[in-house]
Design a protein around this motif. Structure first.
Motif, PDB file in Angstrom:
ATOM      1  N   THR A 215       0.846  -1.189   0.000  1.00  0.00           N
ATOM      2  CA  THR A 215       0.000   0.000   0.000  1.00  0.00           C
ATOM      3  C   THR A 215       0.880   1.237   0.000  1.00  0.00           C
ATOM      4  N   VAL A 216       0.735   2.029  -1.053  1.00  0.00           N
ATOM      5  CA  VAL A 216       1.506   3.270  -1.170  1.00  0.00           C
ATOM      6  C   VAL A 216       0.537   4.380  -1.573  1.00  0.00           C
ATOM      7  N   GLY A 217       0.402   5.386  -0.722  1.00  0.00           N
ATOM      8  CA  GLY A 217      -0.537   6.459  -1.011  1.00  0.00           C
ATOM      9  C   GLY A 217      -1.953   5.935  -1.069  1.00  0.00           C
ATOM     10  N   ASN A 218      -2.651   6.236  -2.159  1.00  0.00           N
ATOM     11  CA  ASN A 218      -4.042   5.804  -2.318  1.00  0.00           C
ATOM     12  C   ASN A 218      -4.187   4.483  -3.059  1.00  0.00           C
ATOM     13  N   VAL A 219      -3.062   3.862  -3.385  1.00  0.00           N
ATOM     14  CA  VAL A 219      -3.090   2.600  -4.135  1.00  0.00           C
ATOM     15  C   VAL A 219      -2.735   1.449  -3.210  1.00  0.00           C
ATOM     16  N   SER A 220      -3.570   0.404  -3.214  1.00  0.00           N
ATOM     17  CA  SER A 220      -3.325  -0.749  -2.347  1.00  0.00           C
ATOM     18  C   SER A 220      -3.564  -2.051  -3.094  1.00  0.00           C
ATOM     19  N   TYR A 221      -2.673  -3.004  -2.866  1.00  0.00           N
ATOM     20  CA  TYR A 221      -2.829  -4.355  -3.395  1.00  0.00           C
ATOM     21  C   TYR A 221      -2.979  -5.366  -2.256  1.00  0.00           C
ATOM     22  N   ALA A 222      -3.423  -4.893  -1.115  1.00  0.00           N
ATOM     23  CA  ALA A 222      -3.575  -5.756   0.056  1.00  0.00           C
ATOM     24  C   ALA A 222      -4.734  -6.728  -0.127  1.00  0.00           C
ATOM     25  N   TYR A 223      -4.544  -7.950   0.319  1.00  0.00           N
ATOM     26  CA  TYR A 223      -5.632  -8.913   0.337  1.00  0.00           C
ATOM     27  C   TYR A 223      -5.870  -9.425   1.750  1.00  0.00           C
ATOM     28  N   HIS A 224      -5.070  -8.950   2.691  1.00  0.00           N
ATOM     29  CA  HIS A 224      -5.241  -9.309   4.085  1.00  0.00           C
ATOM     30  C   HIS A 224      -5.473  -8.024   4.869  1.00  0.00           C
ATOM     31  N   GLU A 225      -5.255  -8.066   6.160  1.00  0.00           N
ATOM     32  CA  GLU A 225      -5.571  -6.922   6.997  1.00  0.00           C
ATOM     33  C   GLU A 225      -4.606  -5.756   6.804  1.00  0.00           C
ATOM     34  N   SER A 226      -3.398  -6.045   6.403  1.00  0.00           N
ATOM     35  CA  SER A 226      -2.411  -4.977   6.237  1.00  0.00           C
ATOM     36  C   SER A 226      -1.494  -5.317   5.065  1.00  0.00           C
ATOM     37  N   ASP A 227      -0.291  -4.806   5.077  1.00  0.00           N
ATOM     38  CA  ASP A 227       0.601  -4.967   3.927  1.00  0.00           C
ATOM     39  C   ASP A 227       1.383  -6.276   4.005  1.00  0.00           C
ATOM     40  N   ASP A 228       0.677  -7.390   4.168  1.00  0.00           N
ATOM     41  CA  ASP A 228       1.383  -8.655   4.341  1.00  0.00           C
ATOM     42  C   ASP A 228       0.882  -9.721   3.369  1.00  0.00           C
ATOM     43  N   TYR A 229       1.624 -10.811   3.338  1.00  0.00           N
ATOM     44  CA  TYR A 229       1.280 -11.948   2.485  1.00  0.00           C
ATOM     45  C   TYR A 229       1.622 -13.227   3.242  1.00  0.00           C
ATOM     46  N   ASP A 230       0.943 -14.319   2.886  1.00  0.00           N
ATOM     47  CA  ASP A 230       1.139 -15.564   3.619  1.00  0.00           C
ATOM     48  C   ASP A 230       2.374 -16.304   3.124  1.00  0.00           C
ATOM     49  N   CYS A 231       3.079 -16.920   4.061  1.00  0.00           N
ATOM     50  CA  CYS A 231       4.263 -17.707   3.755  1.00  0.00           C
ATOM     51  C   CYS A 231       4.415 -18.803   4.799  1.00  0.00           C
ATOM     52  N   VAL A 232       5.265 -19.771   4.522  1.00  0.00           N
ATOM     53  CA  VAL A 232       5.444 -20.909   5.423  1.00  0.00           C
ATOM     54  C   VAL A 232       6.415 -20.552   6.539  1.00  0.00           C
ATOM     55  N   SER A 233       6.002 -20.846   7.764  1.00  0.00           N
ATOM     56  CA  SER A 233       6.836 -20.606   8.940  1.00  0.00           C
ATOM     57  C   SER A 233       7.708 -21.822   9.205  1.00  0.00           C
ATOM     58  N   LEU A 234       9.021 -21.626   9.154  1.00  0.00           N
ATOM     59  CA  LEU A 234       9.958 -22.696   9.478  1.00  0.00           C
ATOM     60  C   LEU A 234       9.701 -23.213  10.890  1.00  0.00           C
ATOM     61  N   GLU A 235       9.446 -22.315  11.811  1.00  0.00           N
ATOM     62  CA  GLU A 235       9.233 -22.696  13.204  1.00  0.00           C
ATOM     63  C   GLU A 235       7.987 -23.567  13.358  1.00  0.00           C
ATOM     64  N   LYS A 236       6.921 -23.250  12.612  1.00  0.00           N
ATOM     65  CA  LYS A 236       5.701 -24.053  12.706  1.00  0.00           C
ATOM     66  C   LYS A 236       5.902 -25.442  12.107  1.00  0.00           C
ATOM     67  N   VAL A 237       6.666 -25.526  11.024  1.00  0.00           N
ATOM     68  CA  VAL A 237       6.967 -26.849  10.454  1.00  0.00           C
ATOM     69  C   VAL A 237       7.733 -27.679  11.475  1.00  0.00           C
ATOM     70  N   LYS A 238       8.770 -27.093  12.062  1.00  0.00           N
ATOM     71  CA  LYS A 238       9.571 -27.802  13.060  1.00  0.00           C
ATOM     72  C   LYS A 238       8.716 -28.265  14.237  1.00  0.00           C
ATOM     73  N   SER A 239       7.806 -27.407  14.677  1.00  0.00           N
ATOM     74  CA  SER A 239       6.957 -27.733  15.820  1.00  0.00           C
ATOM     75  C   SER A 239       6.053 -28.919  15.518  1.00  0.00           C
ATOM     76  N   ILE A 240       5.491 -28.945  14.309  1.00  0.00           N
ATOM     77  CA  ILE A 240       4.626 -30.068  13.921  1.00  0.00           C
ATOM     78  C   ILE A 240       5.428 -31.354  13.812  1.00  0.00           C
ATOM     79  N   ILE A 241       6.588 -31.279  13.191  1.00  0.00           N
ATOM     80  CA  ILE A 241       7.433 -32.473  13.044  1.00  0.00           C
ATOM     81  C   ILE A 241       7.852 -32.997  14.421  1.00  0.00           C
ATOM     82  N   GLN A 242       8.202 -32.114  15.320  1.00  0.00           N
ATOM     83  CA  GLN A 242       8.583 -32.536  16.671  1.00  0.00           C
ATOM     84  C   GLN A 242       7.415 -33.231  17.365  1.00  0.00           C
TER      85      GLN A 242
END
Length: 247
Positions: A215-242
């Motif tokens: 989001t810059v000025g009046n233009v936004s390409y957000a699809y979530h609550e803010s300027d973020d995008y989904d990605c895989v958490s290494l920590e969550k993968v490790k936690s599930i495997i453990q």
């Protein structure tokens, strides 16, 4: 004793790298996870095969929404399957439904035959969770030669569908592989395993990453609550495997 398998739902090359570093066995490679997952690019597949040793199941879904496709979409799906398999995909995840949400056995059987011609795995994704009669549907998929079904037990999450997964595993688990997915995390994976007898699990391990140019000025390409995008958490993968393997 069956080996437990954890598959990460990945939306990028980096997601797959994180999945492997975390100890995952397999990835389902997608683009546009915010739309439920679409067909990945060939470059993504090639780079994942170069940078990891993971088994890669490629999503084959040409658009968002449901799974009743027109002739051009179907033609595209079959062409994508050939291209992906010729370039290293270990399997294809797909789903064909009729307008009444029953299995389209004609296209399913043809797709399975194509995938098996390359000696790869044919996976019917969560389009299965849209059917009205899972027992009729699963027998049709078995008859079509499908290797594996990804399912949440016809509910929004696998925990909510745990009783349906149990029944399907009990009645059909010796005829087709069942992969439990949707809402899988380190808190519930052992519960689902114990209560269903399932040994394959599919999770997104999602976290949110920031892109300051969303989001810059009046233009936004957000699809979530803010300027973020989904990605895989290494920590969550490790936690599930453990949790899954006690490592």
């Amino acid at each position: 004793m069956k080996t437990d398998i954890f598959e990460v739902c990945a939306g990028s090359v980096q997601d797959c790298i994180n999945a492997e570093l975390g100890g995952a066995d397999r990835v389902e490679l997608n683009s546009a996870l915010y739309l439920g997952g679409l067909t990945p690019s060939l470059a993504m597949l090639k780079l994942v095969k170069e940078k990891t040793s993971l088994k890669v199941i490629c999503m084959n879904r040409p658009r968002a929404a449901g799974f009743c496709y027109d002739d051009v979409e179907i033609e595209t799906m079959f062409k994508d399957t050939e291209i992906l398999l010729e370039n290293g995909a270990d399997g294809i995840s797909f789903g064909f439904l009729n307008p009444d949400a029953t299995i389209n056995t004609t296209h399913t059987k043809k797709m399975v035959e194509l995938i098996h011609r390359y000696r790869k795995e044919a996976v019917f994704h969560r389009a299965f969770d849209c059917v009205s009669d899972p027992y009729v549907a699963i027998q049709q998929l078995i008859d079509c030669g499908v290797d594996r079904i990804l399912t949440s037990g016809l509910q929004p999450t696998a925990m909510q569908g745990i009783q349906n997964i149990l029944k399907l595993q009990y009645e059909f688990g010796d005829k087709i592989e069942l992969l439990a997915g949707s809402g899988i995390n380190s808190d519930n994976i052992q519960i689902i395993k114990r209560q269903t007898g399932i040994h394959q699990f599919h999770g997104s391990c999602k976290k949110w990453c920031i892109d300051s140019t969303t989001t810059v000025g009046n233009v936004s390409y957000a699809y979530h609550e803010s300027d973020d995008y989904d990605c895989v958490s290494l920590e969550k993968v490790k936690s599930i495997i453990q949790e899954l393997r006690g490592k």
